[in-house]
Motif scaffolding. Structure first.
Motif, PDB file in Angstrom:
ATOM      1  N   SER A 141      -6.425  -8.481   8.548  1.00 53.56           N
ATOM      2  CA  SER A 141      -4.621  -8.464   8.797  1.00 53.56           C
ATOM      3  C   SER A 141      -4.893  -9.272  10.158  1.00 53.56           C
ATOM      4  O   SER A 141      -5.383  -9.903  10.862  1.00 53.56           O
ATOM      5  CB  SER A 141      -4.151  -6.911   9.840  1.00 53.56           C
ATOM      6  OG  SER A 141      -3.150  -6.718   9.985  1.00 53.56           O
ATOM      7  N   HIS A 142      -3.408 -10.303   9.407  1.00 55.68           N
ATOM      8  CA  HIS A 142      -3.805 -11.714  10.394  1.00 55.68           C
ATOM      9  C   HIS A 142      -5.277 -12.929  11.017  1.00 55.68           C
ATOM     10  O   HIS A 142      -5.296 -12.951  11.925  1.00 55.68           O
ATOM     11  CB  HIS A 142      -2.813 -11.170  12.132  1.00 55.68           C
ATOM     12  CG  HIS A 142      -1.409 -10.273  11.391  1.00 55.68           C
ATOM     13  ND1 HIS A 142      -0.675 -11.935  11.400  1.00 55.68           N
ATOM     14  CD2 HIS A 142      -1.480  -9.554  11.266  1.00 55.68           C
ATOM     15  CE1 HIS A 142       0.927 -10.830  10.687  1.00 55.68           C
ATOM     16  NE2 HIS A 142       0.833  -9.561  10.723  1.00 55.68           N
ATOM     17  N   GLY A 143      -5.586 -12.797  10.274  1.00 56.55           N
ATOM     18  CA  GLY A 143      -7.535 -13.023   9.677  1.00 56.55           C
ATOM     19  C   GLY A 143      -8.051 -12.663  10.849  1.00 56.55           C
ATOM     20  O   GLY A 143      -9.179 -13.499  11.073  1.00 56.55           O
ATOM     21  N   ALA A 144      -8.653 -11.111  10.678  1.00 49.17           N
ATOM     22  CA  ALA A 144      -9.549 -10.951  11.439  1.00 49.17           C
ATOM     23  C   ALA A 144      -9.448  -9.213  11.107  1.00 49.17           C
ATOM     24  O   ALA A 144      -8.616  -8.657  10.367  1.00 49.17           O
ATOM     25  CB  ALA A 144      -9.560 -10.687  12.578  1.00 49.17           C
ATOM     26  N   PRO A 145     -10.487  -8.620  10.860  1.00 53.36           N
ATOM     27  CA  PRO A 145     -10.887  -7.511  10.574  1.00 53.36           C
ATOM     28  C   PRO A 145      -9.227  -6.495  11.144  1.00 53.36           C
ATOM     29  O   PRO A 145      -9.089  -6.562  11.859  1.00 53.36           O
ATOM     30  CB  PRO A 145     -12.154  -6.685  11.090  1.00 53.36           C
ATOM     31  CG  PRO A 145     -12.611  -8.417  11.322  1.00 53.36           C
ATOM     32  CD  PRO A 145     -11.991  -8.968  11.772  1.00 53.36           C
ATOM     33  N   ALA A 146      -8.480  -5.629  10.496  1.00 54.26           N
ATOM     34  CA  ALA A 146      -7.560  -4.670  10.888  1.00 54.26           C
ATOM     35  C   ALA A 146      -8.552  -3.342  10.833  1.00 54.26           C
ATOM     36  O   ALA A 146      -9.316  -2.879  10.071  1.00 54.26           O
ATOM     37  CB  ALA A 146      -7.006  -4.840   9.249  1.00 54.26           C
ATOM     38  N   TRP A 147      -7.876  -2.870  11.897  1.00 56.13           N
ATOM     39  CA  TRP A 147      -8.840  -1.456  12.815  1.00 56.13           C
ATOM     40  C   TRP A 147      -7.606  -0.100  11.820  1.00 56.13           C
ATOM     41  O   TRP A 147      -6.687  -0.258  11.533  1.00 56.13           O
ATOM     42  CB  TRP A 147      -7.920  -1.187  14.328  1.00 56.13           C
ATOM     43  CG  TRP A 147      -8.647  -0.097  14.805  1.00 56.13           C
ATOM     44  CD1 TRP A 147      -7.456   0.472  14.985  1.00 56.13           C
ATOM     45  CD2 TRP A 147      -9.289   0.469  15.361  1.00 56.13           C
ATOM     46  NE1 TRP A 147      -8.182   2.029  15.857  1.00 56.13           N
ATOM     47  CE2 TRP A 147      -9.318   1.407  15.459  1.00 56.13           C
ATOM     48  CE3 TRP A 147     -11.110  -0.204  14.807  1.00 56.13           C
ATOM     49  CZ2 TRP A 147     -10.679   2.097  16.636  1.00 56.13           C
ATOM     50  CZ3 TRP A 147     -12.223   0.598  15.522  1.00 56.13           C
ATOM     51  CH2 TRP A 147     -11.683   1.679  16.211  1.00 56.13           C
ATOM     52  N   PRO A 148      -8.596   0.107  10.910  1.00 55.99           N
ATOM     53  CA  PRO A 148      -7.978   1.270  10.057  1.00 55.99           C
ATOM     54  C   PRO A 148      -7.424   2.401  10.268  1.00 55.99           C
ATOM     55  O   PRO A 148      -6.524   3.267   9.275  1.00 55.99           O
ATOM     56  CB  PRO A 148      -9.372   1.745   9.595  1.00 55.99           C
ATOM     57  CG  PRO A 148     -10.187   1.721   9.615  1.00 55.99           C
ATOM     58  CD  PRO A 148     -10.170   0.786  10.721  1.00 55.99           C
ATOM     59  N   TRP A 149      -6.604   3.163  11.961  1.00 62.28           N
ATOM     60  CA  TRP A 149      -7.067   4.475  11.814  1.00 62.28           C
ATOM     61  C   TRP A 149      -6.113   3.796  12.755  1.00 62.28           C
ATOM     62  O   TRP A 149      -5.199   3.494  13.956  1.00 62.28           O
ATOM     63  CB  TRP A 149      -8.036   5.471  12.808  1.00 62.28           C
ATOM     64  CG  TRP A 149      -9.550   5.182  12.119  1.00 62.28           C
ATOM     65  CD1 TRP A 149      -8.612   5.998  10.812  1.00 62.28           C
ATOM     66  CD2 TRP A 149     -10.118   4.677  12.154  1.00 62.28           C
ATOM     67  NE1 TRP A 149     -10.231   6.054  10.142  1.00 62.28           N
ATOM     68  CE2 TRP A 149     -11.353   5.181  11.040  1.00 62.28           C
ATOM     69  CE3 TRP A 149     -10.746   3.770  13.129  1.00 62.28           C
ATOM     70  CZ2 TRP A 149     -12.527   4.533  10.954  1.00 62.28           C
ATOM     71  CZ3 TRP A 149     -12.736   2.864  12.103  1.00 62.28           C
ATOM     72  CH2 TRP A 149     -13.428   3.582  11.230  1.00 62.28           C
ATOM     73  N   ALA A 150      -4.905   5.215  13.237  1.00 59.43           N
ATOM     74  CA  ALA A 150      -3.603   4.788  13.860  1.00 59.43           C
ATOM     75  C   ALA A 150      -4.109   5.124  15.580  1.00 59.43           C
ATOM     76  O   ALA A 150      -3.128   5.535  16.007  1.00 59.43           O
ATOM     77  CB  ALA A 150      -3.148   6.237  13.784  1.00 59.43           C
ATOM     78  N   LEU A 151      -5.433   5.065  15.792  1.00 60.28           N
ATOM     79  CA  LEU A 151      -6.109   5.960  17.087  1.00 60.28           C
ATOM     80  C   LEU A 151      -6.791   5.308  17.544  1.00 60.28           C
ATOM     81  O   LEU A 151      -7.565   4.739  16.868  1.00 60.28           O
ATOM     82  CB  LEU A 151      -6.018   7.673  17.094  1.00 60.28           C
ATOM     83  CG  LEU A 151      -5.186   8.125  17.198  1.00 60.28           C
ATOM     84  CD1 LEU A 151      -5.499   9.575  17.227  1.00 60.28           C
ATOM     85  CD2 LEU A 151      -3.916   8.319  18.486  1.00 60.28           C
TER      86      LEU A 151
END
Ligand code: HEC
Length: 418
Positions: free
Chosen positions: A37-47
């Protein structure tokens, strides 16, 4: 803000949590489990784990640390039980006992909402160029609400349902960089709707990161205007510098190695003598503004910086053996440093700043004062230095250096400083 020794383990705990979460994220990305996401790994959780809550509540942090220790102990017991069958009953009992005795602080306290960019870090390097680009973005897009001075009192502010926050506070360093970035791109909302509009599609990622860089500078100058000090130490902006007999390089190259003293010089304020305790960097006003014999000497120093050739690699040698080590010529540097000092650009010459070895600006000697006085440190804890030779006579600059080294900046990621 106090800094008892418990903050040392707390600092280690926060760094470990940050490390574990970002390494875990990197592993998920490598395995293809999460996208970018926007050039770096996306944190997949909401917390995510709320380091910022642990930092303000030491009792909670202690419970959290005990909980982790109990879980780790239980895991070790179970592993041992698998290998050493004869003792499995004892080991299982010990594991269960540890888990029962452990404090289990409510997850509501140590978890917080996360966004895909929560663990992103700014790619700008906090350069003078990026700050200057951010200043342009800010005045075009943000100042109407946040105010030219960053104190949240722009002309549109009174029409909003929620007043924009003042930057004369530690707000920016309490938030994770990636979450600030997300908030600017996608806006913010509360129960009743949008509080700040998002800028996705209107600003590029680079512009948003640059605006955040500029807001950190604004935070320093708003803090100076409001209370005469920076709310938190601000990173030393990076820029290309010329040092005697060496190729141009970025000021950030000294981060992690050497303290830096920055000095604003002009015609009436010639360069100071170098000092082996730090790298001395001259920031000059554009040549057009500087005239007269002293300006010529400043120019001569700068020219010598490129002309001198014999150098031992790996060490910084002062120009002429007596004057400043390096010169910065970035045209915007003067303006950026004026804002950080909370001074008008015209009255900046003679001001000095000190950055610690980690690259944080920590102390300021304003122009009028002509040198260092006691209390140059801008953001201190109430920690008293345990130096035995307090009684021995020390000059104010030495005292400031010792204070700075004895009280390093802590809790920078997702927490507050000190
Ligand atoms: C229409 C008015 C408005 C404009 C334009 C605006 N902001 Fe805001 N901003 C706000 C308000 C109101 C808040 C507080 C929102 C809240 O706490 O819910 C805020 C909060 C913030 C915060 C704090 C975020 C946080 O995590 O607490 C940052 C950073 C910020 N704005 C940056 C910017 C930048 C950068 C721009 C320009 C690109 C900008 N804002 C433009 C009104 C505005």
């Amino acid at each position: 803000m106090t800094s008892p020794p418990s903050h040392l383990w707390l600092n280690a705990l926060l760094q470990a949590l940050q490390f574990v979460q970002s390494t875990w994220l990197g592993a998920l990305y490598a395995l293809g489990i999460t996208d970018d996401s926007h050039g770096a790994p996306a944190w997949p959780w909401a917390l995510r784990i709320a380091g910022e809550n642990l930092v303000i509540d030491v009792a909670l942090a202690r419970q959290f640390a005990w909980m982790l220790a109990a879980i780790a102990f239980a895991i070790v017991c179970v592993l041992l039980a698998v290998c050493w069958r004869r003792a499995w009953r004892w080991l299982t009992a010990a594991a269960i006992g540890a888990l029962i005795l452990a404090p289990w602080p409510s997850p509501r306290l140590w978890l917080t909402a996360a966004v895909p960019t929560s663990f992103h870090t700014s790619p700008t390097g906090f350069t003078v160029d990026s700050i200057a680009r951010g200043a342009r973005v800010y005045s075009a897009q943000c100042a109407a609400c946040h105010g030219v001075d960053g104190r949240g009192e722009g002309p549109r502010a009174a029409t909003l349902r929620r007043w924009p926050p003042t930057m004369a506070s530690a707000l920016l360093s309490r938030r994770a960089d990636g979450e600030l970035f997300w908030h600017v791109l996608y806006g913010m909302r509360d129960d009743q709707g949008v509080t700040m509009p998002g800028f996705v599609g209107r600003l590029s990622d680079r512009e948003v990161w640059a605006a955040l860089d500029y807001m950190r500078v604004l935070s320093a100058s708003a803090g100076m205007a409001a209370g005469g000090s920076w709310p938190v130490p601000i990173a030393l902006p990076s820029m290309v510098v010329r040092c005697a007999g060496r190729p141009d390089r970025a000021l950030s190259a000294w981060r992690g190695h050497q303290r830096v003293r920055v000095v604003a010089v002009d015609a009436a304020h010639p360069p100071p003598f170098e000092d082996p305790r730090f790298l001395t960097l001259l920031v000059r006003r554009g040549d057009a503004q500087a005239t007269g014999p002293a300006a010529a000497s400043v120019r001569k120093v700068a020219t010598a910086a490129t002309a001198t050739t014999q150098r031992t690699p790996g060490e910084v040698t002062p120009l002429f053996g007596t004057r400043a080590d390096c010169v910065a010529d970035a045209p915007e540097a003067w303006q950026v440093f004026a804002q950080i000092a909370g001074a008008p650009a015209s009255g900046l010459a003679g001001t000095e700043w000190l950055a610690d070895r980690d690259g944080w600006l920590r102390a300021l000697a304003p122009a009028g004062r002509r040198g260092w006085a006691d209390g140059g440190l801008m953001c201190t804890t109430s920690i008293s230095l345990q130096d035995g030779d307090k009684s021995s006579a020390r000059d104010p600059l030495t005292a400031t250096l010792r204070e700075m080294d004895g009280d390093p900046v802590r809790f920078v990621k997702g927490g507050f400083v000190h």
